[in-house]
Enzyme design. Structure first.
Site, PDB file in Angstrom:
ATOM      1  N   HIS A 129      -0.173  17.206  -2.296  1.00  0.00           N
ATOM      2  CA  HIS A 129       0.497  16.976  -1.001  1.00  0.00           C
ATOM      3  C   HIS A 129       0.625  18.279  -0.212  1.00  0.00           C
ATOM      4  CE1 HIS A 129       1.737  12.825  -0.716  1.00  0.00           C
ATOM      5  NE2 HIS A 129       2.242  12.816  -1.940  1.00  0.00           N
ATOM      6  N   CYS A 136       2.530   6.287  -4.268  1.00  0.00           N
ATOM      7  CA  CYS A 136       3.035   7.381  -3.456  1.00  0.00           C
ATOM      8  C   CYS A 136       4.011   6.795  -2.445  1.00  0.00           C
ATOM      9  CB  CYS A 136       1.867   8.050  -2.735  1.00  0.00           C
ATOM     10  SG  CYS A 136       2.379   9.387  -1.650  1.00  0.00           S
ATOM     11  N   HIS A 174      -0.161  15.507  -8.421  1.00  0.00           N
ATOM     12  CA  HIS A 174      -0.034  14.631  -7.257  1.00  0.00           C
ATOM     13  C   HIS A 174       0.775  15.341  -6.158  1.00  0.00           C
ATOM     14  CE1 HIS A 174       0.776  10.467  -5.460  1.00  0.00           C
ATOM     15  NE2 HIS A 174       1.597  11.249  -4.800  1.00  0.00           N
ATOM     16  N   GLU A 175       1.894  15.940  -6.545  1.00  0.00           N
ATOM     17  CA  GLU A 175       2.753  16.614  -5.556  1.00  0.00           C
ATOM     18  C   GLU A 175       2.096  17.890  -5.048  1.00  0.00           C
ATOM     19  OE1 GLU A 175       5.024  14.865  -4.382  1.00  0.00           O
ATOM     20  OE2 GLU A 175       4.949  13.415  -5.999  1.00  0.00           O
TER      21      GLU A 175
HETATM   22 ZN    ZN Z   1       2.733  11.132  -3.034  1.00  0.00          ZN
END
Ligand code: ZN
Length: 182
Positions: free
Chosen positions: A157, A110, A153-154
């Site tokens: 966030h 990341c 993953h995004e």
């Molecule tokens: Zn990330």
């Protein structure tokens, strides 16, 4: 002239804050930032440019990582040698996913996590996401394997979740045999 984006570190409280939905039409600032994110990620994946601009290679960035607490992210996926598919997903929702779980053999990285973190991050092998594009059109995107991992993953966030949160602290390789390695 390209300038690298300033990306916030995991310790910055902004990456943990709540993010709000985007309204349309997009502001000039958001449009500019989205293009900047695409340029940054693309350059970071081209070796000579990543060296020139001192960029850590990455395929995704979410708005909170660049200091904007709004619900959107960008993924730049290299599908062939220096051929990239760009995804801009605004106000995304995961509407369905596979039962099957996978994890990245190399672990996840990341651009906000500036240290090596080992361990398994369980992800769905396939996801379908509904979102809006930059013009406010509703879109539906299906992803599998590496791209599915990037989207999840995004998406995390946008909920203030980092991949490191999903690794079991006591046993980073827990349930390894229950998932497929990619
Ligand atoms: Zn990330």
């Amino acid at each position: 002239m390209f300038k690298p984006i300033k990306i916030l570190d995991e310790n910055d409280p902004i990456v943990r804050e709540k993010n709000i939905d985007v309204t349309f039409p997009l502001s000039k600032e958001d449009k500019k930032m989205i293009q900047h994110m695409i340029d940054h990620l693309t350059n970071s994946q081209i070796e000579e440019l990543s060296i020139k601009y001192d960029l850590r290679p990455g395929m995704g960035l979410a708005a909170p990582q660049v200091g904007i607490n709004k619900n959107y992210f960008v993924v730049v996926h290299e599908v062939d040698e220096q051929v990239f598919d760009n995804y801009v997903l605004i106000n995304p929702k995961i509407v369905s996913h596979s039962e099957e779980l996978i994890y990245a053999s190399t672990g996840e990285g990341c651009l906000s996590v500036n240290r090596e973190v080992e361990g398994i991050v369980p992800r769905f092998a396939r996801v379908t996401i509904e979102a809006y594009d930059e013009d406010g059109n509703k879109i539906r995107v299906r992803a599998r394997e590496e791209l599915a991992i990037a989207f999840q993953h995004e998406f995390d966030h946008l909920n203030g979740i980092l991949f490191t949160d999903r690794i079991d602290k006591d046993n980073p390789f827990k349930d390894k045999d229950k998932m497929r390695m990619i």
